[in-house]
Design an enzyme around this catalytic site. Structure first.
Site, PDB file in Angstrom:
ATOM      1  N   HIS A 341      -3.410   1.107 -12.264  1.00 52.53           N
ATOM      2  CA  HIS A 341      -3.999   0.113 -11.558  1.00 52.53           C
ATOM      3  C   HIS A 341      -2.856  -0.064 -10.140  1.00 52.53           C
ATOM      4  CE1 HIS A 341      -0.569  -2.815 -12.787  1.00 52.53           C
ATOM      5  NE2 HIS A 341      -1.025  -2.370 -13.999  1.00 52.53           N
ATOM      6  N   CYS A 359       1.775   0.103 -18.085  1.00 57.70           N
ATOM      7  CA  CYS A 359       0.891   0.588 -17.283  1.00 57.70           C
ATOM      8  C   CYS A 359       1.495   1.670 -16.084  1.00 57.70           C
ATOM      9  CB  CYS A 359       0.466  -0.497 -16.344  1.00 57.70           C
ATOM     10  SG  CYS A 359      -0.586  -1.446 -17.642  1.00 57.70           S
TER      11      CYS A 359
END
Length: 412
Positions: A341, A359
């Site tokens: 992201h 992440c």
């Protein structure tokens, strides 16, 4: 004696062991008197292993007809064929329908002395057979019968991914989820098929008793058209669990977008249709939140996603707690919560240090570009950490060797 053009006699199919056709016993033998059955007797209730004897005299040119299962039979197994056989004549028309009026397909043999159903039957249904035959004396006589199939303790249906008409990434495995556990995996797998517009070497792999997947040996070829058929109706999955529906799903493989994240070098490379398209500075998981290495697949895509650390067990007040309501261009790659992201808050570390909670973060511009290139099912290979992907933590089919994956087939 007046001669009849045709005498019709029926016989039953063998039933499930210990399953009776009804309440009545004949002659104290434990057998069942089945309406429309032949005079031949069987030790199996409601069943007869041989066609009944025609009442037509032996010197008559009339035909003799045998129907399996017998008229009035109950608890007929759905996976047994229905047959109509003519001796001394030929069949001219046969139709078999369920109680919804749906026809069961069937085929005649070369000389039309026998018709055999091609489809498996629905459990717990009433079937009606009609048709006609012609004896050697030229007379046409109607053929009619009816019977009931056994009721299933449990029924088996499927949910399939991808969905019909989807366009997906080159790593997307076909996933079939069952509504009840499958004991006889081989019987069910025989009723599954995958057809492709170009040759593809692939195999089924049972994840557990309620899920079976299919993947090719290598990533799907770009543009492949795939048809998945699940012909469950009438399949005995074991433990009196019977399939009750057939399904077909068509999907298409999109362009090839294959990515590689090097955690140690803090970089992600994106290859599109075999050519390097972009090299992206990234940050990955810091100590205690190490990003998993292995082959991951994009599972979901969100233009905006709330990310709350409470969902992974980090409570408010903990120094590592976060709750960001508007994470942009988020793409899930594990069930446990790893995403790729946009992460503007870590811009100073992208390309040089790992500071995330697991992440893969990048600039908003790179994240938006990457989001626009990918499809669900595109592979992302992560290297550079000692923490590896757990089986089932997402779509992990590509973390298994081809030989091991093939061994997961019930038909291997």
């Amino acid at each position: 004696m007046r001669k009849y053009g045709l005498a019709v006699a029926g016989i039953c199919v063998l039933l499930l062991a210990g399953t009776a056709c009804g309440d009545t016993k004949a002659n104290g033998s434990g057998g069942q008197s089945t309406p429309g059955a032949s005079t031949s007797q069987s030790s199996t209730p409601g069943a007869s292993s041989t066609p009944g004897t025609s009442t037509t005299p032996s010197n008559s040119p009339a035909a003799s007809i045998a129907v399996v299962p017998a008229k009035g039979a109950t608890s007929v197994q759905p996976d047994k064929p229905v047959t109509v056989t003519s001796t001394g004549g030929k069949l001219t028309a046969i139709t078999l329908k369920d109680d919804n009026g749906d026809k069961v397909t069937g085929n005649f043999n070369a000389d039309k002395t026998q018709w055999t159903s091609a489809d498996l039957l629905m459990p717990g249904a009433t079937y009606t057979l009609s048709g006609s035959a012609e004896g050697t004396d030229g007379a046409t006589v109607p053929v009619s019968s009816s019977f009931k199939t056994l009721k299933a303790n449990r029924t088996l249906k499927s949910a399939i991914a991808p969905l019909n008409n989807d366009t997906v990434g080159v790593g997307y495995p076909v996933q079939i989820y069952w509504t009840n556990p499958v004991k006889d995996r081989a019987a069910v797998e025989k009723r599954l098929s995958v057809k492709t517009s170009v040759p593809v070497d692939g195999t089924w792999h049972w994840v557990n008793s309620t899920q079976v997947n299919y993947r090719p040996k290598n990533y799907w070829p770009v543009g492949t058209k795939v048809t998945v058929k699940v012909d469950l109706q009438g399949v005995n999955a074991g433990n009196n669990t019977w399939g009750v529906s057939n399904r077909t799903v068509d999907f298409t493989i999109g362009k090839s977008v294959v990515s590689h994240v090097d955690v140690k070098k803090h970089v992600m490379t994106v290859t599109i249709n075999g050519k390097l398209a972009r090299t992206i500075p990234i940050t990955a998981g810091k100590d205690g939140f190490t990003t998993r290495s292995g082959v991951k697949l994009i599972m979901e895509k969100f233009t905006t996603k709330r990310m709350d650390a409470a969902t992974v067990g980090i409570k408010p007040g903990d120094p590592n707690y976060y709750n960001i309501p508007d994470v942009k261009w988020a793409q899930r790659v594990t069930s446990s919560g790893e995403f790729i992201h946009g992460a503007p808050w870590s811009a100073g570390s992208q390309g040089s240090a790992n500071v995330s909670h697991g992440c893969v973060g990048m600039s908003l511009n790179d994240a938006q570009w990457y989001f626009g290139q990918t499809l669900v099912g595109d592979p992302v290979t992560v290297t550079g950490t000692s923490r590896t992907m757990e089986p089932g933590n997402g779509w992990t089919d590509w973390n298994t060797t081809w030989a091991a994956y093939k061994s997961g087939s019930a038909l291997s």
